[in-house]
Design a protein around this motif. Sequence first.
Motif, short mmCIF file in Angstrom:
data_model
loop_
_atom_site.label_atom_id
_atom_site.label_comp_id
_atom_site.label_asym_id
_atom_site.label_seq_id
_atom_site.Cartn_x
_atom_site.Cartn_y
_atom_site.Cartn_z
N ILE A 15 35.81 -31.16 -34.73
CA ILE A 15 35.09 -31.84 -35.81
C ILE A 15 36.08 -32.47 -36.79
N VAL A 16 37.12 -31.73 -37.15
CA VAL A 16 38.13 -32.27 -38.08
C VAL A 16 38.82 -33.48 -37.46
N ALA A 17 39.16 -33.42 -36.18
CA ALA A 17 39.82 -34.54 -35.52
C ALA A 17 38.92 -35.76 -35.46
N THR A 18 37.63 -35.56 -35.20
CA THR A 18 36.69 -36.68 -35.13
C THR A 18 36.53 -37.34 -36.49
N VAL A 19 36.39 -36.54 -37.53
CA VAL A 19 36.26 -37.10 -38.89
C VAL A 19 37.55 -37.80 -39.30
N LEU A 20 38.69 -37.26 -38.89
CA LEU A 20 39.97 -37.89 -39.20
C LEU A 20 40.10 -39.26 -38.55
N PHE A 58 39.74 -42.14 -49.62
CA PHE A 58 39.93 -42.04 -48.18
C PHE A 58 41.34 -41.57 -47.84
N SER A 59 42.32 -42.02 -48.58
CA SER A 59 43.70 -41.63 -48.33
C SER A 59 43.91 -40.14 -48.60
N ILE A 60 43.35 -39.64 -49.68
CA ILE A 60 43.48 -38.22 -50.02
C ILE A 60 42.76 -37.35 -49.00
N ILE A 61 41.55 -37.75 -48.61
CA ILE A 61 40.78 -36.98 -47.63
C ILE A 61 41.49 -36.99 -46.28
N THR A 62 42.04 -38.14 -45.90
CA THR A 62 42.76 -38.23 -44.63
C THR A 62 43.98 -37.32 -44.62
N LEU A 63 44.71 -37.29 -45.72
CA LEU A 63 45.86 -36.40 -45.82
C LEU A 63 45.43 -34.94 -45.70
N GLY A 64 44.39 -34.56 -46.41
CA GLY A 64 43.90 -33.18 -46.35
C GLY A 64 43.42 -32.80 -44.96
N LEU A 65 42.71 -33.71 -44.30
CA LEU A 65 42.23 -33.41 -42.95
C LEU A 65 43.38 -33.34 -41.95
N GLY A 66 44.40 -34.17 -42.15
CA GLY A 66 45.56 -34.12 -41.26
C GLY A 66 46.30 -32.80 -41.38
N ILE A 67 46.48 -32.34 -42.61
CA ILE A 67 47.14 -31.05 -42.82
C ILE A 67 46.31 -29.92 -42.24
N SER A 68 44.99 -29.96 -42.47
CA SER A 68 44.12 -28.90 -41.93
C SER A 68 44.08 -28.94 -40.41
#
Length: 84
Positions: A15-20, A58-68
């Motif tokens: 799910i995280v990868a798909t949203v990313l 979007f940039s902040i959320i993408t960074l957070g999802l990438g780290i997670s």
Amino acid sequence: MNQNLIFAFEIILFIVATVLVILGLLQGKKNHNGLGALSGGNQELFASTKERGWTRLFSIITLGLGISLFIIAIIIRILMNTLL
């Protein structure tokens, strides 16, 4: 029980990868200067631009999802080594 825990983490990882990927596609291009620098185009190569609004969110959320994404992948690997 152990396999169910690993399976749950794998679903979360998917799910995280798909949203990313979706967020990455929604973001606009940040750098249009690559080909202009090669061809000698007169573009502001070193201009400082600040992200604002949805772009910054979007940039902040993408960074957070990438780290997670990396953290969850490491957790899955540790669980597979210790539980199985």
